[in-house]
Design an enzyme around this catalytic site. Structure first.
Site, PDB file in Angstrom:
ATOM      1  N   TYR A 147      11.741   1.576  11.568  1.00  0.00           N
ATOM      2  CA  TYR A 147      10.675   0.655  11.972  1.00  0.00           C
ATOM      3  C   TYR A 147      11.239  -0.751  11.995  1.00  0.00           C
ATOM      4  CZ  TYR A 147       6.249  -1.919  11.841  1.00  0.00           C
ATOM      5  OH  TYR A 147       5.203  -2.771  12.124  1.00  0.00           O
ATOM      6  N   ASP A 242      19.104  -4.207  11.234  1.00  0.00           N
ATOM      7  CA  ASP A 242      17.832  -4.735  10.739  1.00  0.00           C
ATOM      8  C   ASP A 242      17.887  -4.645   9.218  1.00  0.00           C
ATOM      9  OD1 ASP A 242      15.268  -5.177   9.845  1.00  0.00           O
ATOM     10  OD2 ASP A 242      14.307  -3.809  11.270  1.00  0.00           O
ATOM     11  N   LYS A 270      11.498 -11.702   4.827  1.00  0.00           N
ATOM     12  CA  LYS A 270      10.919 -11.498   3.515  1.00  0.00           C
ATOM     13  C   LYS A 270      11.577 -12.349   2.433  1.00  0.00           C
ATOM     14  CE  LYS A 270       9.584  -6.711   4.601  1.00  0.00           C
ATOM     15  NZ  LYS A 270       8.145  -6.870   4.726  1.00  0.00           N
TER      16      LYS A 270
END
Length: 432
Positions: A147, A242, A270
């Site tokens: 994802y 990623d 994040k």
């Protein structure tokens, strides 16, 4: 074990009148675990507290960024100092330069240039556009179950929330977008080779979570990432890591340091915001210099490099840059695993456990989990019962089988003991 939930239930009822599904991100809905979401009032250290006064040991850590725990004083102080100067300027500020220098010189040697954005989704979306502009090719290859945020290209065979709700794609994604998104199997190099051979000269980039974190935690098998690097170099394809989840958590320099791979582009998020919204993408200078205003690949954002988020993130990264930080973080992971491993081994015919650094997942599937297909064989109904038993005992786990446990430096031996005790009780109930 009795908890009051009246205020959370009332808030969810109100929210459902005005917010689709009552939530602003699907996994928060608690639908897959059969509960009403808890509304969090505040957090401190490794603990969070909901509006009904229930206390929980938190193993989500805001889905990763709170490596130092909730309300970490130096980060709060940094935000407060910056807040009094202003919240946003739509202009350059010194924090952008500090953050770029930290990422490029202290953490990720593969990142020679970096650009700030506002989320992981923006980072991955922008990296793919840049790869297409740099190579002049249209197609990308991703991996089933990985994802990369909610941009259209990434919602083909995605993991995370889509996997939780049993969907492999999303309405609203056009057929042309789907045609330009090729899919291979994580930890299966032959599946990659087959796709690339069928589309020789058409693929701009291969993008993946080098450590899969959105079908639960699945580490790369030996040789997989190395083989992927070789294949992409042979075909003139950009390799995009990623590392929104694995960056700063798996190791100081993320998965690329841990496994000795140098990608062409890296996506971050994040943690570099210290808990505030932020993202970044960076990599080789010759690729990054194709971005406007130097090149013809456009990317922009009014709040990119927001001084509040970067003040928090700079403080976070300076803490992480301590010489012994990652030794201490690994010690946390080892201590947690040592405390729960004997309990899990008692149910080895029903469970598997994967851990890399401060990330881990308990799968309700025996025999180990090495692929998306194996992860999907997990018993999600039993996981839901397990989740309900744990939250009733004050242990806040991911409300989905397909997410990671995130440890922080704020977790204590007492937290681990309490968690293990609850786990022992609940697993006896749900597995017999």
């Amino acid at each position: 074990m009795t908890q009051r939930t009246e205020l959370s239930e009332a808030l969810f009822e109100r929210a459902s009148q005005y917010i689709p599904g009552g939530v602003n991100s699907p996994v928060r809905a608690f639908r897959s675990v059969g509960l009403t979401p808890r509304y969090i009032e505040h957090g401190k250290g490794a603990h969070i507290y909901d509006v009904d006064g229930n206390e929980y040991i938190d193993y989500i850590s805001s889905w990763g960024p709170l490596l130092l725990g909730h309300a970490y004083p130096p980060i709060l102080e940094a935000i407060e100092r910056e807040l009094h100067r202003g919240t946003s300027y739509g202009a350059c500020n010194a924090r952008e330069v500090e953050m770029a220098e930290l990422i490029c010189t202290q953490f990720f040697p593969s990142v020679e240039r970096v650009r700030m954005v506002n989320s992981g989704t923006e980072a991955t979306m922008s990296a793919v556009r840049l790869a297409r502009g740099f190579t002049g090719r249209d197609k990308i290859l991703k991996f089933e179950g990985c994802y990369h945020g909610h941009a259209d290209s990434f919602l083909i065979s995605a993991g995370s929330g889509l996997a939780t709700f049993g969907q492999t794609s999303s309405a609203g994604v056009t057929a042309r977008t789907a045609e330009d998104t090729l899919v291979a199997q994580y930890n299966d190099l032959e599946s990659v080779r087959a796709v690339l051979e069928a589309h020789r000269g058409e693929v701009a980039a291969v993008i993946l979570e080098p450590i899969m974190g959105n079908m639960g935690l699945i580490p790369p098998q030996p040789g997989f990432l190395q083989g992927l690097r070789q294949l992409t170099e042979e075909e003139g394809i950009l390799l995009i890591f990623d590392e929104v989840i694995s960056g700063f958590r798996a190791a100081r320099g993320g998965a690329q340091e841990l496994y000795g791979i140098r990608p062409d582009l890296t996506c971050l998020g994040k943690i570099i915001g210290g808990g505030l919204p932020v993202g970044a993408f960076g990599g080789r200078a010759d690729i990054m210099d194709r971005l406007a205003p130097l090149g013809n690949v456009y990317q922009a954002g009014t709040l990119s490099g927001n001084p509040l988020a970067l003040a928090a993130g700079i403080t976070m990264l300076r803490e992480l840059a301590a010489p012994d930080f990652y030794e201490r973080l690994e010690a946390q992971g080892l201590a947690f695993e040592a405390r729960i491993r004997p309990i899990l081994e008692h149910y080895s015919d029903r469970l598997s456990y994967n851990r890399v650094g401060s990330l881990s997942t308990i799968f309700f599937r025996p025999g180990g989990v090495r692929s998306n297909a194996e992860a999907r064989e997990s018993d999600t109904e039993t996981y839901a019962r397990y989740f309900r038993g744990m939250i009733a005992r004050g242990i806040y786990l991911p409300p989905s089988q397909y997410e990671c446990i995130f440890l922080s430096m704020a977790h204590s031996a007492e937290d681990f003991d309490r968690t293990a005790s609850a786990m022992d009780e609940v697993l006896r109930e749900v597995l017999g």
